[in-house]
Enzyme design. Structure first.
Site, mmCIF file in Angstrom:
data_model
loop_
_atom_site.group_PDB
_atom_site.id
_atom_site.type_symbol
_atom_site.label_atom_id
_atom_site.label_comp_id
_atom_site.label_asym_id
_atom_site.label_seq_id
_atom_site.Cartn_x
_atom_site.Cartn_y
_atom_site.Cartn_z
ATOM 1 N N ASP A 51 0.795 -1.007 0.066
ATOM 2 C CA ASP A 51 -0.026 -0.242 -0.007
ATOM 3 C C ASP A 51 0.940 1.298 -0.047
ATOM 4 O O ASP A 51 0.367 2.372 -0.033
ATOM 5 C CB ASP A 51 -0.862 0.012 1.402
ATOM 6 N N SER A 52 2.180 1.115 0.017
ATOM 7 C CA SER A 52 3.133 2.112 -0.313
ATOM 8 C C SER A 52 2.823 2.779 -1.396
ATOM 9 O O SER A 52 3.337 3.879 -2.083
ATOM 10 C CB SER A 52 4.768 1.703 -0.057
ATOM 11 N N ASP A 90 -0.953 -6.089 -0.127
ATOM 12 C CA ASP A 90 -1.695 -5.506 0.894
ATOM 13 C C ASP A 90 -3.275 -5.198 0.997
ATOM 14 O O ASP A 90 -3.467 -4.567 0.204
ATOM 15 C CB ASP A 90 -0.959 -4.064 1.217
ATOM 16 N N LYS A 120 -1.334 -9.419 2.792
ATOM 17 C CA LYS A 120 -0.534 -8.839 4.074
ATOM 18 C C LYS A 120 -1.698 -7.968 4.784
ATOM 19 O O LYS A 120 -2.361 -7.407 4.046
ATOM 20 C CB LYS A 120 0.803 -8.394 3.575
ATOM 21 N N GLU A 122 -1.682 -5.526 8.404
ATOM 22 C CA GLU A 122 -1.220 -5.016 9.653
ATOM 23 C C GLU A 122 -1.788 -5.300 10.964
ATOM 24 O O GLU A 122 -2.790 -5.139 11.215
ATOM 25 C CB GLU A 122 -0.899 -3.464 9.576
ATOM 26 N N GLU A 189 8.729 -4.171 10.841
ATOM 27 C CA GLU A 189 9.325 -2.913 10.181
ATOM 28 C C GLU A 189 9.982 -1.923 11.145
ATOM 29 O O GLU A 189 9.260 -1.953 12.291
ATOM 30 C CB GLU A 189 8.043 -2.258 9.245
HETATM 31 O O1 KIV Z 1 3.607 -1.113 1.649
HETATM 32 C C1 KIV Z 1 4.490 -1.313 1.658
HETATM 33 O O2 KIV Z 1 5.438 -1.267 0.861
HETATM 34 C C2 KIV Z 1 5.102 -2.250 2.688
HETATM 35 C C3 KIV Z 1 6.474 -2.582 3.079
HETATM 36 C C4 KIV Z 1 7.376 -1.324 3.309
HETATM 37 C C5 KIV Z 1 6.894 -3.619 3.921
HETATM 38 O O3 KIV Z 1 4.281 -2.720 3.707
#
Ligand code: KIV
Length: 271
Positions: A51-52, A90, A120, A122, A189
């Site tokens: 989600d980055s 994510d 994934k 959190e 992280e």
């Molecule tokens: O969204 C992302 O890129 C991440 C990584 C930094 C692990 O969750």
């Protein structure tokens, strides 16, 4: 007769076996078809559609604004470019925190509409029920502890997490919860290397670190940071392998010059 060499796909089992063999796991993010093709051909084990994307693709300050539809668009583009790597996506902010049914529905949409291999999310004990429900539906889940960017407004800063004893203890407990809930691996992280080492040793599932030191079972970086596409982002944990911001900028300047002076296109570049 043409002979096609079968590419052996990386699965969640493969990366668990890698931990047991002591083989490090290499993970990078990707958000589009072209980059995913390059990253996959480069021999990466796991591609994270993070989600980055909210930051590096859309220019938002945080990961919070990206939607489930937008994550699915990025994920489907990545999946089309990948032949070998495991593709993990994510679950974005707001798509799983409500309850476990919402979490399952979001995970199902990602799997059905993008063709990805795992999701994934959190958090620790507070998302256990959601993790269990998603896994019961046959969808592999990667956990994410330490600095969890979807909670940035709770933390207030992007500094290293779990330096204090109480938070470190909670993180260790949460890592056990994620393992018991059935996660196939967990991202750690921005936590002290010594804590990541302890967690890594105590778990059967692999840990994948970002700013969590050398003792994790694998490492992950945001591809845009790692190839220097992101301007002015130099945290201590980041190893920048290229400076594409400068290289692409230079190419753009040359192109502008060539167009303006009439040297592009040349005779050879026209019909
Ligand atoms: O969204 C992302 O890129 C991440 C990584 C930094 C692990 O969750």
């Amino acid at each position: 007769m043409s002979v096609h060499k079968e590419v052996k796909r990386i699965t969640t089992n493969t990366i668990q076996e890698m931990k047991h063999k002591g083989e490090k796991i290499a993970m990078l993010t990707s958000y589009d078809y072209s980059m995913a093709t390059i990253v996959d051909d480069g021999g990466i084990d796991v591609i994270l559609v993070g989600d980055s994307a909210s930051n590096v693709m859309a220019g938002h300050e945080t990961t919070l604004p990206i939607t489930l539809d937008q994550m699915i668009y990025h994920a489907a583009s990545v999946v089309r470019g990948v032949k070998r790597a495991l593709v993990v996506v994510d679950l974005p902010f707001g798509s799983y925190q409500g309850n476990s049914k919402e979490a399952l529905n979001s995970a199902i949409r990602i799997m059905k509409e993008s063709g990805a291999h795992a999701v994934k999310l959190e958090g620790g004990a507070e998302v256990r029920e959601s993790i269990e429900r998603i896994i019961t539906a046959g969808i592999p889940v990667m956990g994410h502890l330490g600095l969890t960017p979807q909670s940035i407004y709770k933390f207030g800063t992007y500094t290293v997490r779990a330096k204090e004893e109480a938070e470190a203890r909670k993180l260790k407990e949460d890592s056990q919860v994620l393992q018991e809930a059935g996660c196939f691996s967990v991202v750690l992280e921005k936590i002290p290397a010594i804590l990541a080492a302890e967690v890594t040793k105590s778990l059967k599932i692999p840990t994948i670190g970002i700013g969590a030191g050398q003792y994790c079972d694998g490492q992950v970086l945001v591809i845009n940071d790692m190839i220097g596409l992101t301007k002015g982002f130099h945290p201590r944990f980041l190893r920048q392998y290229l400076n594409l911001y400068e290289q692409i900028g230079g190419a753009v300047q040359e192109y502008v010059r060539d167009v303006k002076e009439g040297s592009f296109p040349s005779e050879k570049e026209q019909y």
